[in-house]
Design a protein around this motif. Sequence first.
Motif, PDB file in Angstrom:
ATOM      1  N   GLY A  51     -12.856   1.370 -12.311  1.00 16.57           N
ATOM      2  CA  GLY A  51     -12.072   0.861 -13.267  1.00 16.57           C
ATOM      3  C   GLY A  51     -11.268  -0.456 -13.099  1.00 16.57           C
ATOM      4  O   GLY A  51     -10.845  -0.637 -11.975  1.00 16.57           O
ATOM      5  N   VAL A  52     -11.185  -1.452 -14.034  1.00 17.57           N
ATOM      6  CA  VAL A  52     -10.306  -2.553 -13.764  1.00 17.57           C
ATOM      7  C   VAL A  52      -9.115  -2.647 -14.928  1.00 17.57           C
ATOM      8  O   VAL A  52      -9.271  -2.217 -16.093  1.00 17.57           O
ATOM      9  N   ALA A  53      -7.947  -2.882 -14.124  1.00 17.25           N
ATOM     10  CA  ALA A  53      -6.619  -3.161 -15.195  1.00 17.25           C
ATOM     11  C   ALA A  53      -6.186  -4.119 -14.561  1.00 17.25           C
ATOM     12  O   ALA A  53      -6.448  -4.978 -13.544  1.00 17.25           O
ATOM     13  N   TYR A  54      -5.182  -4.983 -15.371  1.00 16.97           N
ATOM     14  CA  TYR A  54      -4.403  -6.027 -15.146  1.00 16.97           C
ATOM     15  C   TYR A  54      -2.963  -5.877 -15.068  1.00 16.97           C
ATOM     16  O   TYR A  54      -2.590  -5.204 -16.355  1.00 16.97           O
ATOM     17  N   LEU A  55      -2.218  -6.508 -14.371  1.00 21.69           N
ATOM     18  CA  LEU A  55      -0.597  -6.570 -14.670  1.00 21.69           C
ATOM     19  C   LEU A  55      -0.476  -7.762 -15.491  1.00 21.69           C
ATOM     20  O   LEU A  55      -1.363  -8.662 -16.269  1.00 21.69           O
ATOM     21  N   ASP A  56       0.862  -7.781 -15.929  1.00 20.33           N
ATOM     22  CA  ASP A  56       1.483  -8.762 -17.069  1.00 20.33           C
ATOM     23  C   ASP A  56       1.298 -10.138 -16.527  1.00 20.33           C
ATOM     24  O   ASP A  56       1.118 -11.001 -17.535  1.00 20.33           O
ATOM     25  N   ASP A  57       1.248 -10.408 -15.264  1.00 20.69           N
ATOM     26  CA  ASP A  57       0.846 -11.717 -14.768  1.00 20.69           C
ATOM     27  C   ASP A  57      -0.457 -12.113 -14.349  1.00 20.69           C
ATOM     28  O   ASP A  57      -0.664 -12.905 -14.026  1.00 20.69           O
ATOM     29  N   GLY A  58      -1.350 -11.129 -14.948  1.00 22.28           N
ATOM     30  CA  GLY A  58      -2.792 -11.426 -14.821  1.00 22.28           C
ATOM     31  C   GLY A  58      -3.310 -10.899 -13.599  1.00 22.28           C
ATOM     32  O   GLY A  58      -4.753 -11.225 -13.409  1.00 22.28           O
ATOM     33  N   THR A  59      -2.664 -10.378 -12.751  1.00 23.07           N
ATOM     34  CA  THR A  59      -3.340  -9.905 -11.358  1.00 23.07           C
ATOM     35  C   THR A  59      -4.288  -8.793 -11.685  1.00 23.07           C
ATOM     36  O   THR A  59      -3.873  -7.739 -12.408  1.00 23.07           O
ATOM     37  N   MET A  60      -5.289  -8.730 -11.071  1.00 28.24           N
ATOM     38  CA  MET A  60      -6.664  -7.868 -11.343  1.00 28.24           C
ATOM     39  C   MET A  60      -6.267  -6.718 -10.409  1.00 28.24           C
ATOM     40  O   MET A  60      -5.984  -6.732  -8.991  1.00 28.24           O
ATOM     41  N   ILE A  61      -6.380  -5.387 -10.881  1.00 31.16           N
ATOM     42  CA  ILE A  61      -6.305  -4.136 -10.017  1.00 31.16           C
ATOM     43  C   ILE A  61      -7.676  -3.490 -10.264  1.00 31.16           C
ATOM     44  O   ILE A  61      -8.069  -3.057 -11.578  1.00 31.16           O
ATOM     45  N   VAL A  62      -8.130  -3.117  -9.196  1.00 30.20           N
ATOM     46  CA  VAL A  62      -9.305  -2.427  -9.054  1.00 30.20           C
ATOM     47  C   VAL A  62      -9.092  -0.742  -8.833  1.00 30.20           C
ATOM     48  O   VAL A  62      -8.410  -0.641  -7.570  1.00 30.20           O
ATOM     49  N   PRO A 119       0.943  -1.353   0.047  1.00 30.82           N
ATOM     50  CA  PRO A 119      -0.127  -0.053   0.015  1.00 30.82           C
ATOM     51  C   PRO A 119       0.926   1.225  -0.169  1.00 30.82           C
ATOM     52  O   PRO A 119       1.947   1.289   0.792  1.00 30.82           O
ATOM     53  N   GLY A 120       0.467   2.231  -0.788  1.00 31.93           N
ATOM     54  CA  GLY A 120       1.159   3.462  -0.845  1.00 31.93           C
ATOM     55  C   GLY A 120       2.138   3.436  -2.047  1.00 31.93           C
ATOM     56  O   GLY A 120       2.409   4.710  -2.528  1.00 31.93           O
ATOM     57  N   GLU A 121       2.252   2.520  -2.702  1.00 27.44           N
ATOM     58  CA  GLU A 121       3.251   2.404  -4.062  1.00 27.44           C
ATOM     59  C   GLU A 121       2.086   2.950  -5.181  1.00 27.44           C
ATOM     60  O   GLU A 121       0.909   2.814  -5.321  1.00 27.44           O
ATOM     61  N   VAL A 122       3.042   3.352  -6.227  1.00 27.37           N
ATOM     62  CA  VAL A 122       2.034   3.994  -7.243  1.00 27.37           C
ATOM     63  C   VAL A 122       2.321   3.165  -8.487  1.00 27.37           C
ATOM     64  O   VAL A 122       3.644   2.915  -8.916  1.00 27.37           O
ATOM     65  N   MET A 123       1.434   2.959  -9.406  1.00 24.24           N
ATOM     66  CA  MET A 123       1.739   1.982 -10.407  1.00 24.24           C
ATOM     67  C   MET A 123       0.983   2.688 -11.783  1.00 24.24           C
ATOM     68  O   MET A 123      -0.222   3.290 -11.843  1.00 24.24           O
ATOM     69  N   THR A 124       1.584   2.396 -12.919  1.00 26.07           N
ATOM     70  CA  THR A 124       1.206   2.947 -14.205  1.00 26.07           C
ATOM     71  C   THR A 124       0.400   1.582 -14.954  1.00 26.07           C
ATOM     72  O   THR A 124       0.846   0.794 -15.124  1.00 26.07           O
ATOM     73  N   VAL A 125      -1.055   1.755 -15.120  1.00 28.76           N
ATOM     74  CA  VAL A 125      -1.659   0.885 -15.684  1.00 28.76           C
ATOM     75  C   VAL A 125      -2.773   1.455 -16.704  1.00 28.76           C
ATOM     76  O   VAL A 125      -2.931   2.642 -16.778  1.00 28.76           O
ATOM     77  N   LYS A 126      -3.214   0.612 -17.180  1.00 21.16           N
ATOM     78  CA  LYS A 126      -4.049   0.829 -18.535  1.00 21.16           C
ATOM     79  C   LYS A 126      -5.731   0.188 -18.068  1.00 21.16           C
ATOM     80  O   LYS A 126      -5.601  -0.926 -17.777  1.00 21.16           O
ATOM     81  N   ILE A 127      -6.565   1.255 -17.872  1.00 20.73           N
ATOM     82  CA  ILE A 127      -7.828   0.577 -17.727  1.00 20.73           C
ATOM     83  C   ILE A 127      -8.491  -0.249 -18.780  1.00 20.73           C
ATOM     84  O   ILE A 127      -8.779   0.519 -19.924  1.00 20.73           O
ATOM     85  N   ILE A 128      -8.885  -1.465 -18.560  1.00 20.05           N
ATOM     86  CA  ILE A 128      -9.402  -2.163 -19.541  1.00 20.05           C
ATOM     87  C   ILE A 128     -11.259  -2.037 -19.446  1.00 20.05           C
ATOM     88  O   ILE A 128     -11.547  -2.165 -20.823  1.00 20.05           O
ATOM     89  N   LYS A 129     -11.647  -2.094 -18.489  1.00 14.49           N
ATOM     90  CA  LYS A 129     -13.041  -2.428 -18.520  1.00 14.49           C
ATOM     91  C   LYS A 129     -13.498  -1.794 -17.109  1.00 14.49           C
ATOM     92  O   LYS A 129     -12.832  -1.312 -16.267  1.00 14.49           O
ATOM     93  N   GLU A 130     -14.927  -1.671 -16.915  1.00 13.30           N
ATOM     94  CA  GLU A 130     -15.459  -1.068 -15.765  1.00 13.30           C
ATOM     95  C   GLU A 130     -15.510  -1.993 -14.627  1.00 13.30           C
ATOM     96  O   GLU A 130     -15.772  -3.223 -14.891  1.00 13.30           O
ATOM     97  N   GLY A 131     -15.582  -1.891 -13.426  1.00 10.24           N
ATOM     98  CA  GLY A 131     -15.527  -2.521 -12.530  1.00 10.24           C
ATOM     99  C   GLY A 131     -17.058  -2.935 -11.982  1.00 10.24           C
ATOM    100  O   GLY A 131     -18.056  -2.509 -12.694  1.00 10.24           O
ATOM    101  N   LYS A 132     -17.198  -3.973 -10.789  1.00 11.56           N
ATOM    102  CA  LYS A 132     -18.670  -4.261 -10.367  1.00 11.56           C
ATOM    103  C   LYS A 132     -19.136  -3.023  -9.719  1.00 11.56           C
ATOM    104  O   LYS A 132     -20.309  -2.846  -9.791  1.00 11.56           O
TER     105      LYS A 132
END
Length: 345
Positions: free
Chosen positions: A286-297, A268-281
């Motif tokens: 918004g939902v993004a994914y890392l290269d290993d498939g981890t989901m980021i909300v 917690p507290g880290e900054v990540m650069t991600v691309k928003i792929i789709k909307e969340g529940k």
Amino acid sequence: MKKLIVRFLLGFVCSISGYFIASNYYSFPLSLIGLLLGCLTALFVIQVEQALRKLSLRIIFGGVAGMIVGLLIAFLFAYGLNFITDIEEKYQIAPWIYALWTAVMGYLGLVLGSKKIEELYNIIGRGQSADKENRDYRILDTSTIIDGRLADICDTGFLEGTLIVPRFVLDELQYIADSSDSMKRSRGRRGLDILNRMQKSAGISIEIVDQDFPRIKSVDAKLVALAKKMNGKIITNDFNLNKVAELQGIRILNVNELANALKPVVLPGEVMTVKIIKEGKEAGQGVAYLDDGTMIVVDNAQRYQGATVEALVTSVLQTTAGRMIFSELKDIVGEKKAYGNGARQ
């Protein structure tokens, strides 16, 4: 086709041989009995051949060795019985005793030899001093073999030693590979290819175990029973098998848990650069994914779908099914490609 031709020739030769043998003792109508007996003999030989093809060479060797020992015991018994001349002279039953004893001892030797060869192999091949309870048996299930990640781990050298593949797991792989469904067929063939690849990996030995549990129908239940008997561990990525085995005290090596443990640590507290792929529940997510498939909300990022943003990590949720990272929107790095600039407003 070749099998049918060979079996036809076997039946033909046996039938003709039976007819000519019977014709030496009986006239024409009765000599046909030899023809029938020869045909039945050929059918019996074919059935025995099909049964033997399903058995491993170790079991066949054990059965033959056990039968030889049984016949040797019968011979020694008959040899000793020859000294009791009163029985043979008075009752004339010695030949029947010889035949009965030979049949009984030969059958017992065949059955016991084929059943107990595994125990004898463990004693001779691995040493009488080896403690079975302390051996590191790692048993593979079908899903792990088809998955393929375990083969990659073996190639890296992190996993060494002997991996156990039960015969019923191999049979299930073959059944899937022969399925009429193209998807199942490709999965089954992939599993067989991966197993062959693992056999060629340096430091890895694949051992096929013929132990089966005929009264148990489910492959997962058979795996649990085998792990209990061998005091081994089951390597799997099946969530349900994981839970069932743990409830029965079986140790599980879950490939998914290993993959999650090897993912980069995000705090917690880290900054990540991600691309928003789709909307969340939830609304605005918004939902993004890392290269290993981890989901980021990402909170408040729904309207930036298609854009690259900076997200500030707020919390990380780790589950047996995987890992989820929750974050909030910090800043926009790139413009949205799918919706254009007007969607921002």
